[in-house]
Design a protein around this motif. Structure first.
Motif, PDB file in Angstrom:
ATOM      1  N   MET A  89       0.856  -1.186   0.000  1.00 61.04           N
ATOM      2  CA  MET A  89       0.000   0.000   0.000  1.00 61.04           C
ATOM      3  C   MET A  89       0.891   1.235   0.000  1.00 61.04           C
ATOM      4  O   MET A  89       1.773   1.383   0.848  1.00 61.04           O
ATOM      5  N   VAL A  90       0.678   2.098  -0.959  1.00 55.36           N
ATOM      6  CA  VAL A  90       1.465   3.324  -1.066  1.00 55.36           C
ATOM      7  C   VAL A  90       0.590   4.514  -0.688  1.00 55.36           C
ATOM      8  O   VAL A  90      -0.639   4.467  -0.806  1.00 55.36           O
ATOM      9  N   LYS A  91       1.250   5.559  -0.232  1.00 57.52           N
ATOM     10  CA  LYS A  91       0.558   6.775   0.174  1.00 57.52           C
ATOM     11  C   LYS A  91       0.594   7.795  -0.955  1.00 57.52           C
ATOM     12  O   LYS A  91       1.492   7.771  -1.799  1.00 57.52           O
ATOM     13  N   THR A 177      11.099  13.370 -13.459  1.00 56.97           N
ATOM     14  CA  THR A 177      12.053  12.272 -13.267  1.00 56.97           C
ATOM     15  C   THR A 177      11.782  11.523 -11.970  1.00 56.97           C
ATOM     16  O   THR A 177      12.255  10.391 -11.810  1.00 56.97           O
ATOM     17  N   GLU A 178      11.079  12.125 -11.064  1.00 60.29           N
ATOM     18  CA  GLU A 178      10.653  11.450  -9.828  1.00 60.29           C
ATOM     19  C   GLU A 178       9.151  11.192  -9.927  1.00 60.29           C
ATOM     20  O   GLU A 178       8.341  12.117  -9.859  1.00 60.29           O
ATOM     21  N   VAL A 179       8.807   9.922 -10.125  1.00 56.49           N
ATOM     22  CA  VAL A 179       7.402   9.535 -10.277  1.00 56.49           C
ATOM     23  C   VAL A 179       6.837   9.273  -8.893  1.00 56.49           C
ATOM     24  O   VAL A 179       7.309   8.389  -8.163  1.00 56.49           O
ATOM     25  N   THR A 180       5.820  10.049  -8.513  1.00 52.74           N
ATOM     26  CA  THR A 180       5.192   9.912  -7.198  1.00 52.74           C
ATOM     27  C   THR A 180       3.774   9.384  -7.356  1.00 52.74           C
ATOM     28  O   THR A 180       3.195   9.404  -8.447  1.00 52.74           O
ATOM     29  N   ALA A 181       3.199   8.908  -6.263  1.00 57.21           N
ATOM     30  CA  ALA A 181       1.850   8.330  -6.276  1.00 57.21           C
ATOM     31  C   ALA A 181       0.810   9.451  -6.254  1.00 57.21           C
ATOM     32  O   ALA A 181       0.769  10.231  -5.299  1.00 57.21           O
ATOM     33  N   PRO A 182      -0.028   9.549  -7.293  1.00 56.29           N
ATOM     34  CA  PRO A 182      -1.072  10.584  -7.276  1.00 56.29           C
ATOM     35  C   PRO A 182      -2.223  10.257  -6.335  1.00 56.29           C
ATOM     36  O   PRO A 182      -2.964  11.150  -5.929  1.00 56.29           O
ATOM     37  N   VAL A 183      -2.395   8.966  -6.006  1.00 60.29           N
ATOM     38  CA  VAL A 183      -3.452   8.548  -5.080  1.00 60.29           C
ATOM     39  C   VAL A 183      -2.873   7.485  -4.164  1.00 60.29           C
ATOM     40  O   VAL A 183      -1.818   6.899  -4.437  1.00 60.29           O
ATOM     41  N   MET A 186      -3.155   0.247  -3.452  1.00 59.65           N
ATOM     42  CA  MET A 186      -2.236  -0.889  -3.626  1.00 59.65           C
ATOM     43  C   MET A 186      -1.606  -0.805  -5.003  1.00 59.65           C
ATOM     44  O   MET A 186      -2.301  -0.660  -6.008  1.00 59.65           O
ATOM     45  N   ILE A 187      -0.268  -0.912  -5.046  1.00 63.25           N
ATOM     46  CA  ILE A 187       0.448  -0.793  -6.307  1.00 63.25           C
ATOM     47  C   ILE A 187       0.696  -2.176  -6.890  1.00 63.25           C
ATOM     48  O   ILE A 187       0.903  -3.159  -6.165  1.00 63.25           O
ATOM     49  N   ALA A 205       3.342   1.170 -13.798  1.00 59.03           N
ATOM     50  CA  ALA A 205       2.619   0.364 -12.802  1.00 59.03           C
ATOM     51  C   ALA A 205       1.216   0.939 -12.659  1.00 59.03           C
ATOM     52  O   ALA A 205       0.877   1.980 -13.249  1.00 59.03           O
ATOM     53  N   THR A 206       0.399   0.273 -11.866  1.00 63.27           N
ATOM     54  CA  THR A 206      -0.980   0.706 -11.620  1.00 63.27           C
ATOM     55  C   THR A 206      -1.218   0.790 -10.119  1.00 63.27           C
ATOM     56  O   THR A 206      -0.830  -0.118  -9.373  1.00 63.27           O
ATOM     57  N   ILE A 207      -1.859   1.866  -9.683  1.00 58.53           N
ATOM     58  CA  ILE A 207      -2.243   2.034  -8.281  1.00 58.53           C
ATOM     59  C   ILE A 207      -3.756   1.910  -8.190  1.00 58.53           C
ATOM     60  O   ILE A 207      -4.491   2.621  -8.893  1.00 58.53           O
ATOM     61  N   THR A 208      -4.210   1.006  -7.338  1.00 63.37           N
ATOM     62  CA  THR A 208      -5.644   0.734  -7.209  1.00 63.37           C
ATOM     63  C   THR A 208      -6.098   1.056  -5.799  1.00 63.37           C
ATOM     64  O   THR A 208      -5.766   0.320  -4.859  1.00 63.37           O
ATOM     65  N   PRO A 209      -6.827   2.145  -5.599  1.00 64.70           N
ATOM     66  CA  PRO A 209      -7.421   2.384  -4.275  1.00 64.70           C
ATOM     67  C   PRO A 209      -8.467   1.319  -3.961  1.00 64.70           C
ATOM     68  O   PRO A 209      -9.289   0.977  -4.818  1.00 64.70           O
ATOM     69  N   LEU A 210      -8.432   0.780  -2.757  1.00 71.74           N
ATOM     70  CA  LEU A 210      -9.346  -0.292  -2.358  1.00 71.74           C
ATOM     71  C   LEU A 210     -10.450   0.177  -1.426  1.00 71.74           C
ATOM     72  O   LEU A 210     -11.324  -0.616  -1.072  1.00 71.74           O
TER      73      LEU A 210
END
Length: 419
Positions: A89-91, A177-183, A186-187, A205-210
Motif C-alpha cells: 500500500m502506497v501513500k 524524473t521522480e514519479v510519485t503516487a497521485p493517489v 495498492m500498487i 505500474a498501476t495504483i488501485t485504491p481499495l
C-alpha cells in the motif's frame, strides 16, 4: 348331456341376474352416500386489502475502483531506481521511481545560465535606451538611433521571457524524473525493470485504491422506473440500502458490505432495455477487490397500495393462474387472476380480484370449485405459510423415499428366500 347343458346355462343366467341386482343395490347405496354433504375444508382465508409490500432485488455487477491510476513515464531516460515493493500500500505523494534525474538537473542548470545572460542583456539594453532618450532631448542623437535602442530593449525583454519559459519547462521535466503516487492504494507489479530505457508514455505500474469501491449494475427499466418514483419521496430515500452479496463473504463472521446509491441513469439502453446505476461501498478491511463479480441487493424497495396473496395461494386452472374466492356461503369459487411481481413469499396481483373479497391463502390441496370452506384466521405472515408448505412437501418426499427403500428391501428378501 343336453339336460346338463340346459341346467348349466340356466344357472349362469341366474347368477348374472343376482350380480346385477347386487350392483344396483351398491349404486343406490353410493348415491345415498354421495348425497351426504362433506364437512367444510379448514384452510386460512384472508380478506384482500391494499398494502405496501417490501421487495428485495439483486443484480449481477462488477466491482471497480473509481480512482484507479496507471503510472506512465513523462520523460525519456534510464529507469534508475524503484522505491517500492510490488503489492504494498502506497501513500499519496510517495516517491515510486527515479528516471535519470542528473540529466535533467543539468538541463535546468543550463536554462538558469541562459536566463541570467538574458537578464544581463536586458539591463544593458534598458540603460542604452534611457541614455539615448536623454541625448535626443539635447539633439545629440537622431530619432533613428533612439528607435533602434528601444527595439533592442524589446528584444532583450523577450529573450528574458523566453529564458524563463525554458527554465520552467526544464524544471517540469526534472520533476517528472521522480514519479510519485497521485493517489493512495495498492500498487501492482512494475512493468519495467530498473535499468531499462523508458520514454514518454511508457506504462510503469498501476495504483488501485481499495477503499471505497464502486459497483455499477444494470436495472430492468420497470425496476428503475419504480426506484426513481420511490426516490422522489424524501421519506423513502433513507429506507433504501444497497447490500453487496459476495459468495463466501456474507456467510462468514463478517457483516455484509452496505453502501449508498450514488447514481441512477436517466435513459434506457436500447440494446439491453436496462438503466445503469452505481453505488459506493466502504471497504476498510479490503474484503473485496476490483474486478470481482458480485451481486448487488436493493433493500427497502416497496410496491405501494397493491393486492397480494401468499405465493402458494395461486394455482393453475384452465384459464391460467387462479385463486379461490369465497362467496357469502363460504363456498370456494375459482377466479382467474393477472400476476404481477413476486415479492419474497408474496405474489402481487395485477387484476382479477377486488379489495374486500375473501381469498383462500393456505394450502390448496383438496380444494376445488364448489367446496365449502371453514375459514381459518390468517395472521398476515406469508413466509410462515410458505415455509410450512415446503416442510410438508419435504416430509412427504422423505416418506416416499423411506417407503421405496422398504419396498426394495422386501423385494430383496423375497428373492433371497426364493433362491
Amino acid at each position: 348331456m343336453k339336460i346338463a347343458y340346459r341346467f348349466g346355462r340356466a344357472g349362469l343366467l341366474f347368477l348374472a341376474a343376482s350380480l346385477l341386482l347386487a350392483g344396483c343395490g351398491r349404486d343406490e347405496a353410493s348415491q345415498q352416500g354421495g348425497a351426504q354433504e362433506r364437512p367444510p375444508h379448514p384452510v386460512e382465508v384472508a380478506e384482500l386489502s391494499p398494502q405496501d409490500i417490501a421487495l428485495e432485488r439483486s443484480y449481477p455487477a462488477l466491482l471497480r475502483s473509481d480512482n484507479e491510476v496507471t503510472l506512465v513515464a513523462r520523460v525519456t531516460g534510464f529507469l534508475e531506481q524503484r522505491h517500492f515493493e510490488p503489492g504494498e500500500m502506497v501513500k499519496e505523494g510517495q516517491l515510486l521511481y527515479s528516471i535519470e534525474p542528473d540529466l535533467y538537473q543539468a538541463a535546468v542548470n543550463q536554462r538558469q545560465a541562459d536566463l541570467q545572460s538574458a537578464r544581463a542583456e536586458l539591463v544593458r539594453a534598458q540603460r542604452d535606451a534611457e541614455r539615448f532618450e536623454r541625448l535626443l532631448s539635447q539633439n545629440s542623437v537622431s530619432r533613428q538611433q533612439v528607435d533602434q535602442a528601444r527595439a533592442e530593449l524589446g528584444v532583450a525583454r523577450a529573450a528574458v521571457a523566453q529564458a524563463e519559459a525554458a527554465l520552467a519547462s526544464a524544471r517540469i521535466d526534472l520533476d517528472y524524473t521522480e514519479v510519485t503516487a497521485p493517489v493512495a492504494g495498492m500498487i501492482s507489479l512494475s512493468r519495467v525493470n530498473v535499468g531499462n530505457l523508458v520514454s514518454h508514455g511508457t506504462e510503469l505500474a498501476t495504483i488501485t485504491p481499495l477503499d471505497p469501491l464502486e459497483v455499477r449494475f444494470q436495472l430492468p427499466q420497470y425496476d428503475a422506473f419504480e426506484l426513481r418514483r420511490q426516490l422522489d419521496n424524501p421519506d423513502a430515500i433513507a429506507e433504501i440500502r444497497v447490500v453487496l452479496q459476495v459468495p463466501g463473504l456474507n456467510g462468514g463472521a463478517g457483516e455484509p458490505l452496505v453502501g449508498r446509491l450514488d447514481f441512477l441513469g436517466s435513459r434506457v439502453e436500447e440494446s439491453t432495455s436496462t438503466v445503469q446505476a452505481s453505488a459506493t461501498f466502504a471497504n476498510p478491511e479490503h474484503r473485496v477487490l476490483p474486478g470481482q463479480f458480485v451481486r448487488v441487493s436493493l433493500e427497502g424497495l416497496k410496491r405501494y397500495d397493491v393486492l397480494a396473496v401468499p405465493e402458494i395461494a395461486v394455482g393453475q386452472g384452465l384459464m391460467g393462474p387462479q385463486v379461490f374466492v369465497l362467496d357469502e356461503d363460504n363456498v370456494a369459487r375459482a377466479r382467474p387472476v393477472d400476476l404481477a411481481e413476486v415479492a419474497g413469499p408474496w405474489q402481487i396481483l395485477a387484476g382479477g380480484v377486488e379489495p374486500g373479497e375473501r381469498v383462500v391463502v393456505g394450502d390448496l390441496a383438496g380444494i376445488e370449485p364448489g367446496v365449502t370452506i371453514e375459514p381459518l384466521p390468517f395472521d398476515g405472515e406469508a413466509g410462515e405459510i410458505v415455509e410450512e408448505q415446503e416442510q410438508q412437501e419435504r416430509q412427504a418426499e422423505q416418506q416416499e423415499m423411506e417407503a421405496a427403500d422398504e419396498s426394495g428391501a422386501l423385494a430383496e428378501d423375497a428373492e433371497d428366500d426364493a433362491s
